[in-house]
Structures are given as structure tokens and as C-alpha cells.
Design an enzyme around this catalytic site. Structure first.
Site, PDB file in Angstrom:
ATOM      1  N   ARG A 148      -9.859  -9.160   6.941  1.00  0.00           N
ATOM      2  CA  ARG A 148      -9.759  -9.891   5.675  1.00  0.00           C
ATOM      3  C   ARG A 148     -10.347  -9.048   4.547  1.00  0.00           C
ATOM      4  NH1 ARG A 148     -13.156 -13.230   5.266  1.00  0.00           N
ATOM      5  NH2 ARG A 148     -14.093 -13.156   7.335  1.00  0.00           N
ATOM      6  N   TYR A 151      -2.359  -9.113   7.838  1.00  0.00           N
ATOM      7  CA  TYR A 151      -3.427  -9.310   8.814  1.00  0.00           C
ATOM      8  C   TYR A 151      -4.071 -10.699   8.775  1.00  0.00           C
ATOM      9  CZ  TYR A 151      -7.108  -8.450  12.025  1.00  0.00           C
ATOM     10  OH  TYR A 151      -7.920  -8.541  13.121  1.00  0.00           O
ATOM     11  N   LYS A 187      -7.514 -19.597   7.177  1.00  0.00           N
ATOM     12  CA  LYS A 187      -8.596 -19.623   6.205  1.00  0.00           C
ATOM     13  C   LYS A 187      -8.121 -20.128   4.837  1.00  0.00           C
ATOM     14  CE  LYS A 187     -11.559 -18.575   9.204  1.00  0.00           C
ATOM     15  NZ  LYS A 187     -11.845 -17.368   9.841  1.00  0.00           N
ATOM     16  N   HIS A 228     -16.208 -24.094   8.586  1.00  0.00           N
ATOM     17  CA  HIS A 228     -15.981 -22.924   9.439  1.00  0.00           C
ATOM     18  C   HIS A 228     -16.811 -23.119  10.706  1.00  0.00           C
ATOM     19  CE1 HIS A 228     -16.086 -18.192   9.729  1.00  0.00           C
ATOM     20  NE2 HIS A 228     -15.113 -18.703  10.439  1.00  0.00           N
ATOM     21  N   SER A 250     -18.180 -15.017  10.424  1.00  0.00           N
ATOM     22  CA  SER A 250     -17.146 -14.321  11.184  1.00  0.00           C
ATOM     23  C   SER A 250     -17.762 -13.310  12.144  1.00  0.00           C
ATOM     24  CB  SER A 250     -16.200 -13.612  10.223  1.00  0.00           C
ATOM     25  OG  SER A 250     -15.637 -14.566   9.350  1.00  0.00           O
ATOM     26  N   CYS A 277     -19.651 -13.782  14.716  1.00  0.00           N
ATOM     27  CA  CYS A 277     -21.037 -14.074  15.083  1.00  0.00           C
ATOM     28  C   CYS A 277     -21.141 -15.027  16.265  1.00  0.00           C
ATOM     29  CB  CYS A 277     -21.808 -14.607  13.886  1.00  0.00           C
ATOM     30  SG  CYS A 277     -22.086 -13.359  12.624  1.00  0.00           S
ATOM     31  N   ASP A 280     -13.031 -22.232  15.587  1.00  0.00           N
ATOM     32  CA  ASP A 280     -13.186 -21.596  14.268  1.00  0.00           C
ATOM     33  C   ASP A 280     -13.292 -22.589  13.110  1.00  0.00           C
ATOM     34  OD1 ASP A 280     -13.332 -18.967  12.980  1.00  0.00           O
ATOM     35  OD2 ASP A 280     -11.430 -19.461  12.030  1.00  0.00           O
ATOM     36  N   ARG A 304      -7.947  -8.129  17.830  1.00  0.00           N
ATOM     37  CA  ARG A 304      -7.959  -9.563  18.155  1.00  0.00           C
ATOM     38  C   ARG A 304      -6.888  -9.924  19.169  1.00  0.00           C
ATOM     39  NH1 ARG A 304     -11.379 -13.235  14.716  1.00  0.00           N
ATOM     40  NH2 ARG A 304     -12.511 -11.745  13.444  1.00  0.00           N
TER      41      ARG A 304
HETATM   42  P1  GTP Z   1     -14.427 -15.079  14.029  1.00  0.00           P
HETATM   43  O1  GTP Z   1     -13.199 -15.256  14.872  1.00  0.00           O
HETATM   44  O2  GTP Z   1     -14.386 -13.837  13.214  1.00  0.00           O
HETATM   45  O3  GTP Z   1     -14.732 -16.266  13.191  1.00  0.00           O
HETATM   46  O4  GTP Z   1     -15.654 -14.764  15.058  1.00  0.00           O
HETATM   47  P2  GTP Z   1     -16.523 -15.693  16.042  1.00  0.00           P
HETATM   48  O5  GTP Z   1     -17.634 -16.340  15.291  1.00  0.00           O
HETATM   49  O6  GTP Z   1     -15.640 -16.577  16.846  1.00  0.00           O
HETATM   50  O7  GTP Z   1     -17.217 -14.593  17.001  1.00  0.00           O
HETATM   51  P3  GTP Z   1     -16.963 -14.238  18.550  1.00  0.00           P
HETATM   52  O8  GTP Z   1     -17.330 -15.352  19.479  1.00  0.00           O
HETATM   53  O9  GTP Z   1     -15.601 -13.692  18.691  1.00  0.00           O
HETATM   54  O10 GTP Z   1     -18.028 -13.072  18.769  1.00  0.00           O
HETATM   55  C1  GTP Z   1     -18.051 -11.912  17.989  1.00  0.00           C
HETATM   56  C2  GTP Z   1     -18.834 -10.823  18.680  1.00  0.00           C
HETATM   57  O11 GTP Z   1     -20.157 -11.276  18.960  1.00  0.00           O
HETATM   58  C3  GTP Z   1     -18.220 -10.393  20.017  1.00  0.00           C
HETATM   59  O12 GTP Z   1     -18.251  -9.003  20.125  1.00  0.00           O
HETATM   60  C4  GTP Z   1     -19.120 -11.051  21.033  1.00  0.00           C
HETATM   61  O13 GTP Z   1     -19.159 -10.319  22.236  1.00  0.00           O
HETATM   62  C5  GTP Z   1     -20.486 -11.101  20.325  1.00  0.00           C
HETATM   63  N1  GTP Z   1     -21.286 -12.273  20.781  1.00  0.00           N
HETATM   64  C6  GTP Z   1     -20.856 -13.553  20.897  1.00  0.00           C
HETATM   65  N2  GTP Z   1     -21.828 -14.360  21.399  1.00  0.00           N
HETATM   66  C7  GTP Z   1     -22.915 -13.564  21.592  1.00  0.00           C
HETATM   67  C8  GTP Z   1     -24.247 -13.813  22.102  1.00  0.00           C
HETATM   68  O14 GTP Z   1     -24.627 -14.928  22.471  1.00  0.00           O
HETATM   69  N3  GTP Z   1     -25.097 -12.727  22.135  1.00  0.00           N
HETATM   70  C9  GTP Z   1     -24.696 -11.476  21.739  1.00  0.00           C
HETATM   71  N4  GTP Z   1     -25.580 -10.493  21.814  1.00  0.00           N
HETATM   72  N5  GTP Z   1     -23.451 -11.218  21.275  1.00  0.00           N
HETATM   73  C10 GTP Z   1     -22.565 -12.235  21.195  1.00  0.00           C
HETATM   74  C1  SPV Z   2     -12.767 -14.761  10.503  1.00  0.00           C
HETATM   75  O1  SPV Z   2     -12.837 -13.647   9.950  1.00  0.00           O
HETATM   76  O2  SPV Z   2     -13.610 -15.662  10.298  1.00  0.00           O
HETATM   77  C2  SPV Z   2     -11.660 -15.038  11.448  1.00  0.00           C
HETATM   78  C3  SPV Z   2     -10.554 -14.079  11.498  1.00  0.00           C
HETATM   79  O3  SPV Z   2     -11.648 -16.066  12.093  1.00  0.00           O
HETATM   80  S1  SPV Z   2      -9.458 -14.279  10.185  1.00  0.00           S
HETATM   81  O4  SPV Z   2      -8.339 -15.112  10.622  1.00  0.00           O
HETATM   82  O5  SPV Z   2      -8.945 -12.931   9.829  1.00  0.00           O
HETATM   83  O6  SPV Z   2     -10.102 -14.904   9.057  1.00  0.00           O
HETATM   84 MN    MN Z   3     -13.586 -17.318  11.707  1.00  0.00          MN
END
Ligand code: GTP
Ligand code: SPV
Ligand code: MN
Length: 586
Positions: free
Chosen positions: A67, A195, A204, A224, A246, A248, A273, A364
Site C-alpha cells: 500500500r 496491489y 481497506k 481494523h 498491518s 503485526c 483483518d 501474500r
Molecule cells: P496485515 O494482513 O498486514 O493486516 O497483517 P496481520 O496483522 O494479519 O499480520 P500477520 O499475522 O500476517 O503477521 C505478520 C508477521 O508477524 C508475520 O511475519 C508473522 O510471522 C509475525 N508474527 C505474527 N504473530 C507473531 C507473534 O506472536 N510473535 C512474533 N514474534 N511474530 C509474530
Molecule cells: C494491510 O496492509 O493492513 C493489509 C494488506 O491487510 S492490504 O490489503 O494491502 O491493505
Molecule cells: Mn490489514
């Protein structure tokens, strides 16, 4: 007589001049044709049809992998209504700037009409959008991420009650890339990117930026947040929604395989999400997941961190910007320890271990939600699920303890409004810089953030049984730079403490920033975290928090008079509590 939708489609076609217009029905046969089109265009390859049936790898333009917040605009008539945290353009200026870019932008190409429902087809909380796009990849993704095609057209009928979103790839030049929102008209225009959140307009753009505006007007919440159900040994399921910025950890928490499964605690996934919530007849906030699929971060995903999604993405999945093995399978950093030999990297070039990451950091997968083994039996409940807890969090290498609880809704809104996190690869720009990201909505709030804080306060006054508010930090690091907490499936131990707080019987101590578990209050059986590490994870350092408090003061000043008085009060009170702590104590 043509319908409002047909009239809009005609007017867009006159501007963008596509060779063909295709109305998407959502059928299987249509999906196959879209896939063939993607493959013909040369940026998409089918994957191994034995190990990854009906899966594809798509490579986006190397300048178009995340984004782009810098060119994302909220276009309200009055600049103040977009507020200090959003980029703003006057609606007329935005249209004057973007119209020439859309002029003839679909020449020689197909314009796809994608009617879609955000939310379960039968839910009164769901809303309709229509995206017009010249990208087959967008069609294929929207098919997974929303309820798309005839099902949406049937629900819409002749009505004009839909959010129109116009999208064109344009020339993909970052200089001519704009993602413009017109909340007063409930309209979206996006050009120059193919993207994720820039191009899949239901996500979003609609479900957060436009929906947050609608929610403010209509008395509900668009957040979110992931949505999960925590099942206790009794079989009772308690629902929680969590806002993390994002990349996290939302997807991972929502799909977690619980480390306490043997004790009877397990996690059910409703969404990963976005959460749309309104007050239900029982006085609880009820949440639906507006999406139908998961657009998840690939790097770091493996059999240990997220076995549920690893199982889910073995069929009908689109991978974007991952590496490709000689077996025609996707690969990314953190999938396993040993990168297979002779891979192609995310740009399709031969890869060697000296050439940097094989998969793009924000690569992704797009996978249908129903394929996830942990999907909740209630994930499409038209009435949503009742939410007992909000969980806020982010990446804080220092400062924030593993978990703490707000002492009231108003205090919780203060914690949410002052959240901060280190930036990730989900958006272009520097990674690892700490920034304030209130409610994880900094890039997604469609109006003045001070008014949005006011809306949270107002909701708290109106919800008879408001969720308890917690803050977590899975990312605290020790002096050696390593994460102190193992994370992933072990996070259930923190959820269990929250559940016990909700039920009113977990041990806790009050600190200046909120309520923290005593080191013994968390179930740590089978976990090799020492008592000392646990104390470090739960520690609250008054000196560091005093600095944080000053920084929040500066952040709040940016909102001027519009900042709700309740938040000023909470800020003053935190300052007083910090001053009362004897120096040197922890
Ligand atoms: P968006 O789709 O961008 O909104 O991201 P999200 O908040 O769904 O994050 P996601 O669960 O995909 O995790 C993002 C990154 O953080 C990945 O590389 C995970 O492996 C890492 N991660 C997730 N949970 C944990 C955790 O509990 N501890 C650690 N150290 N890393 C984590
Ligand atoms: C984020 O960045 O919070 C996502 C991926 O979930 S996107 O759809 O690109 O916003
Ligand atoms: Mn997100």
C-alpha cells in the site's frame, strides 16, 4: 430504463473506453476464464497441480508491492473533516487530477464489473459495493475476498445503495498513482496500482475508509480488527476482536493453534483483518467479518507458526510475489529452514542465497476463509458474534508489557488512541520506525481522527455491555535483541488470562498504565520462559513511560481543539499516576 448501476457503468466506459465490458457472475466457468487471461498476460503462472491444485503465483510490478499511504487521499469538501492524519485533496481538485489519467486508460482492454457484498450474504449488517477494474488479477482476488457476482446483483436489485469504486492499472507509474476516497459521495477512485489494499477496493478503501465514515454517521464501528472465538474447557466460546497494525499478527492470532489445546482451550477464526460491529438486541457489540477470504502475509508463515493457514492454502489460492521452486511450488522466508535449490525469486530471476530474500517482504496469499480448519461455525452468522474483549497491540521492542488491561472504557479509548508500533513492509517507506497508530487505523480512518476518538467514546456510552479493553505486545525484546515472548500458539495463555478477567477471577496488580497480571497469573505449564523473563515481560518502567507520556502530549497537540476532553483528562491522569511512583521503582 437503466438502473443506477448501469448508468454509472456507462459513464465510466465513456471515460475509460474499454474494448469490452464484462459483468462478473461469480461462476466457476468465469473464474477459469479469468485465470487463463491472467496467464496470457504473462505475470501469472499456474502452480503444481498435484500439491497446489488450482493455485497460481502472480508477480506484480516491482514498484507496486505494498500500500502507498503517501498517495492515498481523503477528499472531503472541508479539509478539517479529513483531519491532520490524512492526506487531503478537495473533491473537485482530485477529480480534475484523476480524470485525465482515467481518460482512455482501458483502451483495448476489458473492463470488469464486479458487484460484491461485504459481509455474509444474509446479514443485515452487510453492504454492497461495485468495483470497475481493468485488472483480471483484481477480479480473481475479489472473487476470494468477497461474495461476488450474481449474489450481489440479486441483493442490489435496482437500488442505488452501493459504494462505487473505479479502478484502473493506468501505466503503473508511481508518479501517476492515486487512491482517492470521496466519503461524502461514498465513492472510490484508484489508479496506477494493482496491489492489495490499493486495488481490491472492497477491503481497506470501502470496508475501512468509507465504512468508518458511514459507521460514524450511523452509530456502528468499522475497525481494523481480527475476530476470534476462544473456547474454554466448558465448551463456552467467548468472542474477542483485536486491532494490530498491518503485519503485526492479526492473521496469526485469529488462526492460532492453541498451546493449551490439551487443557481444552482452542481458538476459532471469524475474521483476520476487518470487523464491522453494531449494538445487538442483547446489549453486546456484535461483529461480522465483511470479508470472505484472507489476504495474508507469507513470510514467517509455517507449520509451526500457523498450521491452519498452511493447510488452507494448498488449493484455490493466489500467491503474490513469493518465490517459485523447481517443483512449481511457492516458497518464502520462514516457510522452512533450508531454501530449496534453483528457485526463482519473486521477480522471476534465478535466486541464490547471496541475492537477498527470495520472496518479497510483503508477499501474500489470497485464500478462501472456508478452507481454514479453524473457521468458526458462526463465521457467517447473520447477526454477528457478541464481543467481550477488544485487544489492542503493536510492535514495541521496549516499553509495552506483554499484556495490560484498561481500568474503564474511557481509559481503554485513551490506550487505543495512543497506540504506537514499529512500521512494517505492508506499506512503502522505512521499516522499523516507531509511529503512533491509533486503533491500528492511522492509514484507514476515513475522517478526522479526533472525531473518530469521539465516536469510540460515544459508542462506549451507548453499549450496555461494552467489551473490556486490553493491550498486548508480543514483540518486546531483551538486551540481546531477541523476542522475550515465544508468541504464536503460546499467545493463548494471554487470551486465557483475559477470559478470566472477563469472568472476574484472574490475579492482577494495578500499575500507572493499567492492570497487569501478576507473574503467577498466567498459565505457563510446558513453557520454557524463566520467572525473570516473565517479570521483564510484565514490567512497567516509570521513566520510560514518562517519556512516552510526553510524546503522546505532542501527538495530541496535532488535533487541536477537536481532541475530546475525555482524552485530555485521561492524559493528565496518567501523568499524575506516573509522578506518584517513587523514582527507581518498577
Ligand atoms: P496485515 O494482513 O498486514 O493486516 O497483517 P496481520 O496483522 O494479519 O499480520 P500477520 O499475522 O500476517 O503477521 C505478520 C508477521 O508477524 C508475520 O511475519 C508473522 O510471522 C509475525 N508474527 C505474527 N504473530 C507473531 C507473534 O506472536 N510473535 C512474533 N514474534 N511474530 C509474530
Ligand atoms: C494491510 O496492509 O493492513 C493489509 C494488506 O491487510 S492490504 O490489503 O494491502 O491493505
Ligand atoms: Mn490489514
Amino acid at each position: 430504463m437503466s438502473t443506477p448501476l448501469e448508468q454509472w457503468v456507462d459513464s465510466v466506459a465513456r471515460l475509460t473506453r474499454p474494448a469490452k465490458i464484462m459483468w462478473c457472475s461469480g461462476s466457476e466457468e468465469e473464474a477459469a476464464r479469468i485465470q487463463e487471461q491472467m496467464i496470457r498476460e504473462g505475470h501469472t503462472v499456474p502452480l503444481n497441480d498435484k500439491t497446489y491444485p488450482n493455485c497460481h503465483l502472480h508477480r506484480s510490478d516491482p514498484s507496486d508491492v505494498a500500500r502507498t499511504e503517501k498517495v492515498t487521499f481523503i477528499c472531503t469538501r472541508d479539509r478539517e473533516n479529513a483531519g491532520p492524519t490524512n492526506n487531503w485533496m478537495a473533491p473537485a481538485d482530485a477529480k480534475n487530477t484523476l480524470t485525465p489519467l482515467f481518460d482512455g486508460s482501458m483502451k483495448g482492454r476489458t473492463m470488469y464489473v464486479i458487484p460484491y457484498i461485504m459481509g455474509p450474504s444474509a446479514s443485515p449488517q452487510s453492504r454492497i459495493g461495485v468495483e470497475l477494474t481493468d485488472s483480471a488479477y483484481v477480479v480473481a482476488n475479489m472473487r476470494i475476498m468477497s461474495r461476488m457476482g450474481n449474489v450481489a446483483l440479486a441483493r442490489l436489485g435496482n437500488s442505488d445503495d452501493f459504494v462505487p469504486g473505479l479502478h484502473s492499472l493506468g501505466d503503473l507509474s508511481p508518479d501517476r498513482r492515486f487512491i482517492a476516497h470521496f466519503p461524502e459521495e461514498k465513492l472510490i477512485w484508484s489508479i496506477g496500482s494493482g496491489y492489495g489494499g490499493n486495488a481490491l477496493l472492497g477491503k481497506k478503501c470501502f470496508a475501512l475508509r468509507i465504512a468508518s465514515w458511514m459507521a460514524h454517521e450511523q452509530g456502528w464501528m468499522a475497525e481494523h480488527m481480527l475476530i476470534l472465538g476462544l473456547e474454554a474447557p466448558s465448551g463456552k466460546v467467548t468472542y474477542m476482536a483485536a486491532a494490530f497494525p498491518s503485519a503485526c499478527g492479526k492473521t496469526n492470532l485469529a488462526m492460532m493453534v492453541s498451546a493449551l489445546e490439551n487443557e481444552g482451550y482452542r481458538v476459532w477464526t471469524i475474521g483476520d483483518d476487518i470487523s464491522w460491529m453494531q449494538i445487538g438486541p442483547d446489549g453486546y457489540l456484535h461483529a461480522i467479518n465483511p470479508e470472505a477470504g484472507f489476504f495474508g502475509v507469507a513470510p514467517g508463515t509455517n507449520e509451526k507458526t500457523n498450521p491452519n493457514v498452511m493447510a488452507a492454502l494448498r488449493k484455490n489460492t493466489i500467491f503474490t510475489n513469493t518465490a517459485l521452486t523447481t517443483r512449481n511450488e511457492p516458497w518464502w522466508e520462514g516457510m522452512d529452514h533450508n531454501p530449496p535449490a534453483d528457485m526463482l525469486d519473486w521477480q522471476g530471476r534465478p535466486w541464490s542465497s547471496s541475492s537477498g530474500p527470495a520472496a518479497q517482504a510483503n508477499s501474500r496469499y489470497t485464500v478462501p476463509a472456508v478452507q481454514t480448519p479453524s473457521i468458526s461455525p458462526r463465521w457467517e452468522d447473520p447477526g454477528g458474534v457478541p464481543i467481550s474483549a477488544f485487544i489492542l497491540g503493536g510492535r514495541r521492542a521496549r516499553l509495552a508489557p506483554l499484556v495490560y488491561e484498561a481500568t474503564s472504557w474511557q481509559h481503554g479509548v485513551y490506550i487505543a488512541a495512543t497506540m504506537a508500533s514499529e512500521t512494517t513492509a505492508a506499506t512503502t517507506g522505512a521499516v522499523g520506525v516507531t509511529r503512533r497508530d491509533p486503533m491500528a487505523m492511522l492509514p484507514f480512518c476515513g475522517y478526522n481522527m479526533a472525531d473518530y476518538f469521539g465516536h469510540w467514546l460515544e459508542m462506549g456510552r451507548n453499549i450496555p455491555h461494552p467489551p473490556k479493553i486490553f493491550h498486548v505486545n508480543w514483540f518486546r525484546k531483551g538486551d540481546d535483541g531477541k523476542f522475550l515472548w515465544p508468541g504464536y500458539g503460546e499467545n493463548v495463555r494471554v487470551l486465557k488470562w483475559m477470559l478470566e478477567r472477563i469472568e472476574g477471577h484472574a490475579a492482577a496488580t494495578e500499575t500507572p498504565i493499567g492492570i497487569v497480571p501478576t507473574p503467577d497469573a498466567l498459565t505457563l505449564d510446558g513453557l520454557s520462559v524463566t520467572r525473570k523473563t516473565m517479570e521483564e515481560l510484565l514490567s512497567v518502567d516509570p521513566a520510560a513511560w514518562t517519556k512516552e507520556h510526553a510524546d503522546v502530549g505532542t501527538f495530541f497537540q496535532g488535533f487541536g481543539e477537536r481532541l475530546p476532553a475525555e482524552l485530555r483528562d485521561e492524559h493528565r491522569r496518567l501523568g499524575e499516576r506516573l509522578r506518584r511512583v517513587p523514582t527507581g521503582s518498577k
